[in-house]
Design a protein around this motif. Sequence first.
Motif, PDB file in Angstrom:
ATOM      1  N   ASN A 262      49.795  -4.273 -15.596  1.00  0.00           N
ATOM      2  CA  ASN A 262      49.465  -5.324 -16.559  1.00  0.00           C
ATOM      3  C   ASN A 262      50.700  -6.106 -16.953  1.00  0.00           C
ATOM      4  O   ASN A 262      51.760  -5.522 -17.235  1.00  0.00           O
ATOM      5  CB  ASN A 262      48.831  -4.730 -17.818  1.00  0.00           C
ATOM      6  N   GLU A 263      50.555  -7.408 -17.010  1.00  0.00           N
ATOM      7  CA  GLU A 263      51.619  -8.276 -17.503  1.00  0.00           C
ATOM      8  C   GLU A 263      51.381  -8.489 -18.995  1.00  0.00           C
ATOM      9  O   GLU A 263      50.288  -8.854 -19.418  1.00  0.00           O
ATOM     10  CB  GLU A 263      51.564  -9.605 -16.749  1.00  0.00           C
ATOM     11  N   ILE A 264      52.407  -8.274 -19.807  1.00  0.00           N
ATOM     12  CA  ILE A 264      52.196  -8.328 -21.252  1.00  0.00           C
ATOM     13  C   ILE A 264      53.441  -8.839 -21.974  1.00  0.00           C
ATOM     14  O   ILE A 264      54.577  -8.551 -21.578  1.00  0.00           O
ATOM     15  CB  ILE A 264      51.816  -6.925 -21.797  1.00  0.00           C
TER      16      ILE A 264
ATOM     17  N   GLN B 229      44.153  -4.654 -12.968  1.00  0.00           N
ATOM     18  CA  GLN B 229      44.655  -4.598 -14.337  1.00  0.00           C
ATOM     19  C   GLN B 229      43.814  -3.626 -15.151  1.00  0.00           C
ATOM     20  O   GLN B 229      42.596  -3.555 -14.998  1.00  0.00           O
ATOM     21  CB  GLN B 229      44.609  -5.978 -14.986  1.00  0.00           C
ATOM     22  N   ALA B 230      44.452  -2.886 -16.036  1.00  0.00           N
ATOM     23  CA  ALA B 230      43.740  -1.989 -16.939  1.00  0.00           C
ATOM     24  C   ALA B 230      43.319  -2.778 -18.176  1.00  0.00           C
ATOM     25  O   ALA B 230      43.984  -3.740 -18.562  1.00  0.00           O
ATOM     26  CB  ALA B 230      44.644  -0.823 -17.337  1.00  0.00           C
ATOM     27  N   GLU B 231      42.204  -2.367 -18.766  1.00  0.00           N
ATOM     28  CA  GLU B 231      41.785  -2.971 -20.036  1.00  0.00           C
ATOM     29  C   GLU B 231      42.497  -2.220 -21.153  1.00  0.00           C
ATOM     30  O   GLU B 231      42.266  -1.020 -21.345  1.00  0.00           O
ATOM     31  CB  GLU B 231      40.265  -2.890 -20.186  1.00  0.00           C
ATOM     32  N   MET B 232      43.350  -2.918 -21.886  1.00  0.00           N
ATOM     33  CA  MET B 232      44.163  -2.256 -22.896  1.00  0.00           C
ATOM     34  C   MET B 232      44.211  -3.057 -24.197  1.00  0.00           C
ATOM     35  O   MET B 232      44.019  -4.271 -24.209  1.00  0.00           O
ATOM     36  CB  MET B 232      45.586  -2.014 -22.370  1.00  0.00           C
ATOM     37  N   GLN B 233      44.439  -2.331 -25.293  1.00  0.00           N
ATOM     38  CA  GLN B 233      44.654  -2.914 -26.605  1.00  0.00           C
ATOM     39  C   GLN B 233      45.997  -2.425 -27.125  1.00  0.00           C
ATOM     40  O   GLN B 233      46.286  -1.226 -27.078  1.00  0.00           O
ATOM     41  CB  GLN B 233      43.537  -2.530 -27.581  1.00  0.00           C
TER      42      GLN B 233
ATOM     43  N   LYS C 250      41.070   1.440 -22.205  1.00  0.00           N
ATOM     44  CA  LYS C 250      39.623   1.572 -22.319  1.00  0.00           C
ATOM     45  C   LYS C 250      39.114   2.727 -21.455  1.00  0.00           C
ATOM     46  O   LYS C 250      39.422   2.822 -20.277  1.00  0.00           O
ATOM     47  CB  LYS C 250      38.940   0.270 -21.902  1.00  0.00           C
ATOM     48  N   GLY C 251      38.341   3.615 -22.088  1.00  0.00           N
ATOM     49  CA  GLY C 251      37.728   4.721 -21.364  1.00  0.00           C
ATOM     50  C   GLY C 251      38.642   5.897 -21.092  1.00  0.00           C
ATOM     51  O   GLY C 251      38.225   6.871 -20.454  1.00  0.00           O
ATOM     52  N   LEU C 252      39.878   5.860 -21.570  1.00  0.00           N
ATOM     53  CA  LEU C 252      40.822   6.940 -21.279  1.00  0.00           C
ATOM     54  C   LEU C 252      41.307   7.658 -22.530  1.00  0.00           C
ATOM     55  O   LEU C 252      42.373   8.273 -22.528  1.00  0.00           O
ATOM     56  CB  LEU C 252      42.024   6.400 -20.498  1.00  0.00           C
TER      57      LEU C 252
ATOM     58  N   LYS D 281      37.579  -0.356 -31.797  1.00  0.00           N
ATOM     59  CA  LYS D 281      37.906  -0.866 -33.137  1.00  0.00           C
ATOM     60  C   LYS D 281      38.944  -1.972 -33.066  1.00  0.00           C
ATOM     61  O   LYS D 281      38.819  -3.007 -33.729  1.00  0.00           O
ATOM     62  CB  LYS D 281      38.428   0.272 -34.024  1.00  0.00           C
ATOM     63  N   ILE D 282      39.981  -1.743 -32.265  1.00  0.00           N
ATOM     64  CA  ILE D 282      41.038  -2.749 -32.148  1.00  0.00           C
ATOM     65  C   ILE D 282      40.506  -4.006 -31.474  1.00  0.00           C
ATOM     66  O   ILE D 282      40.811  -5.131 -31.884  1.00  0.00           O
ATOM     67  CB  ILE D 282      42.234  -2.186 -31.369  1.00  0.00           C
ATOM     68  N   GLU D 283      39.691  -3.821 -30.440  1.00  0.00           N
ATOM     69  CA  GLU D 283      39.098  -4.961 -29.742  1.00  0.00           C
ATOM     70  C   GLU D 283      38.241  -5.789 -30.692  1.00  0.00           C
ATOM     71  O   GLU D 283      38.325  -7.020 -30.728  1.00  0.00           O
ATOM     72  CB  GLU D 283      38.247  -4.455 -28.571  1.00  0.00           C
TER      73      GLU D 283
END
Length: 332
Positions: free
Chosen positions: A113-115, A30-34, A47-49, A208-210
Motif C-alpha cells: 500500500n502507498e500511504i 492492496q490491502a484494505e486498511m484504516q 480489514k478481516g485480519l 468503526k474507523i471506516e
Amino acid sequence: MKRFKIKIMTMALLVVMVALAIPVNAFAAQAEMQVVKVEQDYIIYLKGLADSKFQYAITSEKGAEEVDLNYINSVEDEDNNQVMLIESDKIAQGTNYIHTKVKDGDKEVKTVNEINFETQSFNTEKMEIVENTTKRIKTELKTNLEKINEVRDGMQYTETIGGLQIVDDENATYYYERTKLPADQYSKLQELANELNIGYEEKDMYSKIEYANEFYNLYNSLIEKAKWEPVEKDLIIKQPIEAQKGEQYVVLLKKVAQDGTETYDAKFMTSYREDEEEKIPGKTETKIVQETAKLPITGDSIILFAILAVIVLALILIFVRMKKLQNKEEKH
C-alpha cells in the motif's frame, strides 16, 4: 514451419524474461486498511485480519526488493486486535510503502500500500467528535411555543408549534442552520447518525474507523459551508410554522464562547411525534365549531318546548271559552 516455431519460442522466452525482470511487488494487491494516529505513533488495522497474525514492513522506496524488506510481526492492541504499530521515527515525510505478508492456508499472500501518514490517517480526537455528536450542546424540547388563531369557513383553528431550547450556557452566543429533509448530504448525515445510535458498538475496530472517517468528513464539510443564523431570544429555535406531521429536519448548531472558542453540534428532529418524547412536536390543530344561527338542542330544551306548547294550548282554550261566553251574553 521450423522457423515459425523458433520465432514463437523466442517470443515466449522474451515474455518470461520480462516478467522475471519486473519486481514481484508491482503485481501485489492492496490491502484494505484504516490508519489511526495515537499521540505521535500510528496504528494500522487491516480489514478481516483482527484475529489473524501477519507480518509487515515499511519503506520509503517504491518497488523495493523483497530481500531489502525488514518484516516484523503484528501486535495486539488493547482490544486484542492484530495491528501494525508504526512509530513516527520509522516513517519518511510524504509517501511511504507498507508491505504485508499473510498466511492463507499453504499460500502466502503479499500486498503493498502507498500511504501518506499525515494526510491519510484518522485520529482519536476526530473519533471523539463523531461519537459525541448530538451531545456537545445541550438542548431541551419545548411545546406550545407559539399559538396561531385563525377563523376559516366559520371555524376557529388553533395551531401550536414546538422547537428546541438551548440550555447549554446563556453567556455564549449561538447560531443555527435548519435544513428540511430529504436534502442530499444532510439525509446521508442523518442516516449515519442513526447508525451511530444503532449498531455502532457492535462493529469491529476496522469498521468503526471506516464509519467514523466517513461521518467526520461529511459532518465537517456541512459545518464549513453552513449559512448561520443567530438563535432567537430565549435561546429557542422554533420549527417552521408550516411544519407538517412527520417532516424531518437537520439542525446544525454553533456555539461561540466569550473567549472566542467555537463548538459545533448537530440535532435531528422529526415534527409532531407524540409517541416519542425525545422528538420535536411539530404542529397540532384543534377545531372549535361555533354556530350562532341555531339554538342548541338539549334535553332541557325539549322540556321547555313541551311546557310552552301546553301554555299556548291552554291560552287558546281559554280564548275559545271566553268567546263563547261573550256570544251568550250578547244573545240575552
